[in-house]
Enzyme design. Structure first.
Site, PDB file in Angstrom:
ATOM      1  N   THR A 281       0.842  -1.195   0.000  1.00 48.04           N
ATOM      2  CA  THR A 281       0.000   0.000   0.000  1.00 48.04           C
ATOM      3  C   THR A 281       0.874   1.241   0.000  1.00 48.04           C
ATOM      4  O   THR A 281       1.846   1.319   0.748  1.00 48.04           O
ATOM      5  CB  THR A 281      -0.938   0.026   1.232  1.00 48.04           C
ATOM      6  OG1 THR A 281      -1.805  -1.108   1.169  1.00 48.04           O
ATOM      7  CG2 THR A 281      -1.788   1.289   1.239  1.00 48.04           C
ATOM      8  N   PHE A 283       1.215   5.078   0.841  1.00 49.78           N
ATOM      9  CA  PHE A 283       0.657   6.116   1.702  1.00 49.78           C
ATOM     10  C   PHE A 283       1.248   7.467   1.311  1.00 49.78           C
ATOM     11  O   PHE A 283       2.420   7.561   0.928  1.00 49.78           O
ATOM     12  CB  PHE A 283       0.978   5.842   3.167  1.00 49.78           C
ATOM     13  CG  PHE A 283       0.280   4.631   3.726  1.00 49.78           C
ATOM     14  CD1 PHE A 283      -0.907   4.762   4.425  1.00 49.78           C
ATOM     15  CD2 PHE A 283       0.793   3.358   3.545  1.00 49.78           C
ATOM     16  CE1 PHE A 283      -1.564   3.654   4.930  1.00 49.78           C
ATOM     17  CE2 PHE A 283       0.148   2.241   4.049  1.00 49.78           C
ATOM     18  CZ  PHE A 283      -1.039   2.392   4.743  1.00 49.78           C
TER      19      PHE A 283
END
Length: 376
Positions: A281, A283
Site C-alpha cells: 500500500t 501512503f
C-alpha cells in the site's frame, strides 16, 4: 496508371515540401511568440484557434479530408503553443510556481495524524516515515485527518492512496481536491498479513478468525487448509487484533500486520498467509504548506477538461514534447456534474526543472482548474 515507385517518389517530393512549410510556419510562430511575450498576450487563444480550424477545414474536400485537415492543424497549433511556452520559460517570463523548495522536511517537534486505530497499517506507515517516538493521534475518517492539518491541529497526515492489488483509495483522491493540502512524501508499506492470537493459543486451538473482509479474501488459501475455521468479517485488521487481545480466548485469532500484533501484545501464529505475495500500500504524507523537497522526483496533478474530442490527447502531449515520463493516470467523476470527469496524473520530475515548468504552464492554460497536488 503509374507504378509504385513513381507514386512513392511523388509522395517523397510532397513530404519534403511539407517539412519546408512546417519549418517556415514554426519560424512565424516563434515571431508571434516573441510578440506575445513583449505585449503580455496569452499563448492560448481558444477562440482564434477554433476560427482557424473551421477555416482550414472548409478548404478541404470531402468529409474524410475535412476531418483529417482539422486533426492535422490542431496538432500544428498545439506544437506552436509548446514552442511559445518554451520561449516564455527561456526568457524568464514563465512566472513562479507557488511552491517553495526545501532541503528537508521539518520533522522536529511535530504532530502527525493518521486515519484508523492503534495498530492500523496507516500507523505502521507513519512510524516507518517519522519514527516510533513521533507525537501522533488518530481519527476515524480520512476527511477528519485532512481537516486536522488544514486547521493546524496536526502538521502532517498519513493517508493511504493506492494498494497494488485493490487499486486506488478513491475518497482520498477527492479529498486532495477539496482541501488546500499537499503531498510532500510517500511511504510504501508491504501488506504482509499474519495470523495472530493470544500468548497461549496455537493453530490447533483456533476456531474463529476476525479481520477486514478484504484481508479475509486475500487469505482464502489459509481457510481452505483449515476448513473448520470460521472467517468473521470485522471493521478493520487493527480492530480485529484488538478484539482478540481483549477477549483473551485461545480459539480466536485475527488476520493483520505484525505491527498490530506487537501493538496489542499478541503472538504471531503463522506468517506469509496472503495468497498474493506482491501486495503493498502506498501512503501519502500530506501537509498544509506549499513546499517540496529539492530532491523530489515525482509530481501529482489533477485537472478537468472541456467535454470535447481530443482534449485529453492534447493535454498528454505536453508530457511527450517535454520528455517527461508519466507514471499513473486516474479519472474520477466530478460531484454534481453527471458524466464529467477529473483526471489525476503522476509523472516524474521536479518543480524546479524547466521542462516541468513548461509542461505545467501548457496544461494550466489549456485545462480547467489544474491543481498541483504535490512534488515528493
Amino acid at each position: 496508371m503509374g507504378d509504385l515507385k513513381e507514386y512513392r517518389a511523388e509522395i517523397d517530393r510532397i513530404d519534403r515540401e511539407l517539412v519546408r512549410l512546417f519549418e517556415e510556419r514554426m519560424e512565424v510562430s516563434e515571431q508571434i511568440g516573441a510578440y506575445k511575450i513583449e505585449n503580455g498576450v496569452k499563448v492560448f487563444d481558444k477562440t482564434r484557434e477554433r476560427q482557424k480550424l473551421d477555416e482550414v477545414k472548409g478548404l478541404a474536400h470531402g468529409a474524410f479530408n475535412q476531418h483529417g485537415v482539422e486533426e492535422l492543424f490542431s496538432q500544428l497549433m498545439s506544437m506552436s503553443r509548446k514552442k511559445q511556452y518554451a520561449m516564455l520559460e527561456k526568457r524568464g517570463a514563465g512566472g513562479r510556481l507557488p511552491f517553495i523548495g526545501v532541503d528537508r522536511l521539518d520533522t522536529d517537534h511535530i504532530r502527525v495524524v493518521f486515519q484508523g486505530v492503534e495498530g492500523a497499517y496507516s500507523q505502521a506507515a507513519m512510524t516507518a516515515f517519522f519514527g516510533e517516538d513521533v507525537n501522533s493521534f488518530h481519527v476515524a475518517r480520512f476527511r477528519d485527518a485532512m481537516e486536522a492539518i488544514a486547521e493546524g491541529s496536526a502538521d502532517y497526515a498519513v493517508l493511504p492512496i493506492e494498494n497494488s492489488t485493490a487499486g486506488i483509495v478513491a475518497d482520498n483522491f477527492d479529498l486532495l481536491v477539496d482541501f488546500e493540502n499537499y503531498i510532500v512524501a510517500e511511504q510504501i508499506i508491504p501488506v504482509e498479513h499474519v495470523l495472530m492470537g493470544i500468548k497461549d493459543a496455537d493453530l490447533s486451538s483456533v476456531r474463529i478468525v476476525y479481520s477486514h473482509p478484504q484481508a479475509l479474501a486475500q487469505c482464502e488459501g489459509l481457510f481452505q487448509a483449515h476448513p473448520d475455521w470460521k472467517a468473521e468479517p470485522f471493521g478493520n485488521t487493527a480492530l480485529a487484533a484488538r478484539k482478540v487481545a481483549q477477549d483473551g480466548r485461545k480459539d480466536e485469532a485475527a488476520i493483520g500486520s505484525a505491527f498490530a500484533a506487537r501493538r496489542f501484545g499478541l503472538q504471531v501464529l503463522k506468517t506469509h498467509i496472503s495468497d498474493e505475495e506482491a501486495n503493498a500500500t502506498r501512503f501519502m504524507i500530506v501537509t498544509n504548506q506549499r513546499i517540496f523537497r529539492k530532491d523530489a522526483r515525482k509530481i501529482s496533478i489533477c485537472f478537468e477538461l472541456p467535454h470535447s474530442s481530443g482534449t485529453l490527447y492534447n493535454i498528454l502531449s505536453h508530457f511527450i514534447f517535454n520528455n517527461i515520463n508519466m507514471t499513473h493516470i486516474e479519472s474520477r467523476p466530478i460531484p454534481q456534474r453527471s458524466w464529467e470527469y477529473r483526471f489525476f496524473i503522476d509523472f516524474e520530475g521536479n518543480l524546479a526543472e524547466p521542462s516541468v515548468k513548461n509542461a505545467l504552464r501548457g496544461i494550466r492554460e489549456e485545462a480547467i482548474n489544474m491543481k498541483i497536488l504535490g512534488n515528493y
